[in-house]
Design a protein around this motif. Structure first.
Motif, PDB file in Angstrom:
ATOM      1  N   UNK A 275      -0.341   1.159   9.446  1.00 27.76           N
ATOM      2  CA  UNK A 275       0.195   2.085   8.440  1.00 27.76           C
ATOM      3  C   UNK A 275       1.330   2.909   9.045  1.00 27.76           C
ATOM      4  N   UNK A 276       1.107   3.472  10.224  1.00 32.53           N
ATOM      5  CA  UNK A 276       2.163   4.240  10.888  1.00 32.53           C
ATOM      6  C   UNK A 276       3.370   3.390  11.212  1.00 32.53           C
ATOM      7  N   UNK A 277       3.143   2.132  11.591  1.00 37.58           N
ATOM      8  CA  UNK A 277       4.250   1.236  11.932  1.00 37.58           C
ATOM      9  C   UNK A 277       5.164   1.007  10.734  1.00 37.58           C
ATOM     10  N   UNK A 278       4.559   0.816   9.565  1.00 41.06           N
ATOM     11  CA  UNK A 278       5.366   0.530   8.375  1.00 41.06           C
ATOM     12  C   UNK A 278       5.884   1.801   7.697  1.00 41.06           C
ATOM     13  N   UNK A 279       5.264   2.934   7.963  1.00 42.05           N
ATOM     14  CA  UNK A 279       5.815   4.199   7.458  1.00 42.05           C
ATOM     15  C   UNK A 279       7.152   4.525   8.126  1.00 42.05           C
ATOM     16  N   UNK A 280       7.384   3.963   9.303  1.00 38.06           N
ATOM     17  CA  UNK A 280       8.664   4.181   9.980  1.00 38.06           C
ATOM     18  C   UNK A 280       9.828   3.619   9.170  1.00 38.06           C
TER      19      UNK A 280
ATOM     20  N   UNK B  65       0.839  -1.205   0.000  1.00 36.96           N
ATOM     21  CA  UNK B  65       0.000   0.000   0.000  1.00 36.96           C
ATOM     22  C   UNK B  65       0.876   1.257   0.000  1.00 36.96           C
ATOM     23  N   UNK B  66       1.899   1.266   0.828  1.00 39.77           N
ATOM     24  CA  UNK B  66       2.792   2.426   0.924  1.00 39.77           C
ATOM     25  C   UNK B  66       3.578   2.618  -0.371  1.00 39.77           C
ATOM     26  N   UNK B  67       3.978   1.516  -0.991  1.00 41.12           N
ATOM     27  CA  UNK B  67       4.701   1.624  -2.264  1.00 41.12           C
ATOM     28  C   UNK B  67       3.819   2.258  -3.335  1.00 41.12           C
TER      29      UNK B  67
END
Length: 626
Positions: A226-231, A198-200
């Motif tokens: 989402x916040x965890x993987x945005x790190x 999703x972030x990609x």
């Protein structure tokens, strides 16, 4: 008579004068030598050891990060005469039913308030006579959270014993229960295959990877995957969700080591300054964006930096595919999306992308690039001298005006922006702060944090993942501590000078708060709490013990507190802390014993609620406690 007396007085000869001079000189020399040694530059520095906190049997299977924590200060522990007040109080444990107590978000009190605009999910703090004055217990079996980054994917069941989400979100990969732990696969309602993919997709449109986007806001965050993987992209996300039927979603987020607070878009402004975040997102957050004349989108616009991005995934985006699943008509969903597009245009947002389940808008960069359209000309502009004065203020149907700027891009990329002079300081928009004082503040906090790390070698490691600064000022403490191992919630008290815009422009996150009230978080959610002159600031405003009990509530067992304040204030704190199961050390200022400001270091003992609400205790001792 006087003349006669003078005659009888023997004259002072040169030898006597020389002797007096020598004695005086020697006294001065030895006084200065003693002060020099006491100041830590001689051989007078002591070594203070924080002994291990003995674990309960159920905790021995986890990494015992606290054991053998050595303190190595440059100055000795000092003894300060006690004042008469306050008298020591021994605080009893609260009943076990309060183990997840959130004073300003309790369900029973919330139900007294209207449901319209989610008012009942907002902050409603107890009056003075209803405040709990006892110690919130940890649940039976509580153990040290997994260290980061393992904590992103695993949480001990005993720490957050709620299985509701494993059933309610079983098909969306939010969380799964395995043995005695919860596993977080990284999925979400709109990204069941994982946040990474999703972030990609977002990164194809939004410059997430190059440091231009550093701070993000997740509205209705769930368990904050989402916040965890945005790190992983070095983006720091402030996530929020209400305390509702999805029990403990914010508690799960913080237990994972991800920034989050209990919150909701309702009738009160979000506790952040204007232009705080580089991007914001709603992933099936179910916020009614078109209601109240677009007021919620206007609030997102207020906290979104010029040039920032807003992501919407979920209803009504891709309504042609999901209208049956959402049990809504095509006509209704089409009209809703059209209205969102109109509101976005009135806010000077440009649509950059829509494909599949995702739509992305970008806010124009400055007042020159925002040409008033027919839809925006009818929107009211927010008035008021101080647009930062938002604590407990009612949300309005108005648009926060663009700042007048000389260039499109003002804030530097991260990590350069961490120590570069923020635009709000350069422009003189922060009271009492200029370029020189900002740079001096940075030097000061680098020195202080360096001293903290000498006192406690684990500061800066994953042992202290969730960190709070209760009086953040310009964010100097968090900037000096910046590391992928930890993050800092920078709190700017509502009675302090308003400097939160500086914190965000540095690429850090923070929040406004009044420490006379409970913080919007669950118990046991912070590993390290730093408080600089908090008790002097709140003197005669609220009870010292209420602030300390709130600190104890949000501090994890075996967590650490570092307080800086005037010695009288810390003396009062130490008396109260003795009745709170804290072990304390009072230490000299890093510049020596003659400085009236001192440092108090405390460690919360490990204890849990036993069967029937009884307390099972495992004490820690801080050697040499005064």
């Amino acid at each position: 008579m006087m003349m006669a007396s003078s005659k009888n007085t023997p004259p002072v000869n040169n030898r006597t004068r020389i002797s007096i001079t020598i004695v005086t000189g020697l006294c001065c020399f030895f006084y200065l030598l003693g002060a020099w040694q006491r100041n830590g530059f001689g051989k007078g520095g002591g070594v203070i050891t924080l002994e291990a906190v003995t674990k309960q049997a159920q905790c021995t299977n986890t990494t015992d990060i606290v054991a053998n924590l050595d303190f190595e200060p440059h100055h000795k522990t000092i003894k300060i005469p006690h004042r008469a007040n306050p008298k020591p109080i021994m605080f009893k444990p609260c009943d076990v039913k309060f183990k997840d107590y959130t004073p300003c978000h309790e369900q029973k009190r919330a139900m007294r308030f209207p449901r319209e605009n989610m008012v009942y999910r907002e902050r409603h703090c107890p009056p003075e006579n209803e405040k709990l004055r006892c110690l919130i217990p940890a649940p039976k079996g509580y153990t040290t959270p997994f260290p980061w980054p393992k904590s992103r994917d695993y949480v001990h069941y005993a720490n957050v014993p709620f299985k509701t989400l494993t059933v309610a979100k079983a098909g969306q990969n939010w969380v799964k229960f395995q043995g005695d732990v919860f596993k977080f696969p990284g999925g979400g309602t709109m990204f069941p295959q994982g946040a990474d993919a999703y972030i990609e997709t977002l990164a194809k449109v939004i410059p997430i990877k190059d440091g231009l986007v550093r701070t993000a806001l997740d509205t209705g965050c769930g368990v904050a995957s989402w916040g965890a993987y945005m790190l992983k992209k070095n983006v720091l996300t402030m996530s929020f969700a209400p305390r509702d039927v999805h029990e403990a979603q914010v508690q799960f987020a913080l237990e994972r080591g991800v920034p989050a607070i209990i919150g909701v878009l309702g009738s009160i402004r979000l506790p952040y300054p204007p232009r705080a975040f580089d991007m914001a997102q709603c992933s099936r957050c179910l916020i009614p964006w078109t209601s109240n004349e677009g007021m919620y989108l206007m609030e997102v616009d207020r906290v979104l930096r010029p040039g920032g991005y807003w992501v919407l995934s979920g209803p009504p985006i891709n309504w042609k595919t999901y209208y049956k699943t959402w049990k809504r008509s095509k006509k209704e969903l089409k009209a809703e999306q059209k209205r969102i597009e109109e509101i976005a245009e009135s806010l000077c947002w440009e649509k950059k992308y829509e494909k599949g389940d995702i739509a992305i808008w970008r806010k124009k960069t400055n007042d020159r690039s925002c040409r008033m359209s027919s839809s925006s000309s009818s929107v009211k502009t927010c008035k008021g001298k101080d647009t930062d004065d938002i604590w407990n203020k009612t949300m309005e149907v108005c648009v926060t005006p663009f700042p007048k700027v000389s260039s499109d891009v003002e804030v530097k990329k991260f990590p350069e922006r961490l120590f570069s002079v923020p635009p709000c300081v350069t422009k003189g928009l922060v009271e009492g702060v200029n370029v020189e004082s900002y740079q001096e503040d940075n030097k000061l906090w680098k020195k202080r944090v360096s001293n903290y790390k000498r006192i406690n070698r684990l500061i800066g490691s994953s042992r202290y993942r969730n960190v709070m600064d209760m009086n953040a000022g310009l964010g100097g403490f968090a900037a000096a501590l910046e590391s992928s191992e930890s993050w800092v919630m920078n709190v700017v008290p509502t009675i302090a000078k308003n400097s939160l815009s500086v914190v965000f422009e540095r690429g850090l996150i923070g929040i406004y708060h009044d420490w006379c009230e409970g913080f919007s978080t669950y118990p046991r959610t912070y590993d390290l709490i730093h408080a600089n002159n908090v008790f002097s600031l709140y003197q005669n405003r609220c009870n010292v013990e209420d602030i300390l009990l709130e600190m104890d509530r949000i501090l994890r067992p075996e967590g650490t507190v570092i307080l800086r304040d005037e010695v009288d204030a810390l003396n009062d704190v130490r008396k109260i802390a003795k009745g709170m199961r804290w072990d304390t050390k009072l230490m000299d200022h890093e510049d020596g014993p003659l400085v009236p400001e001192k440092i108090l270091v405390a460690v919360k003992q490990y204890w849990v609620a036993g069967d029937g609400g009884n307390v099972r205790n495992s004490t820690s001792t801080l050697s040499g406690e005064e």
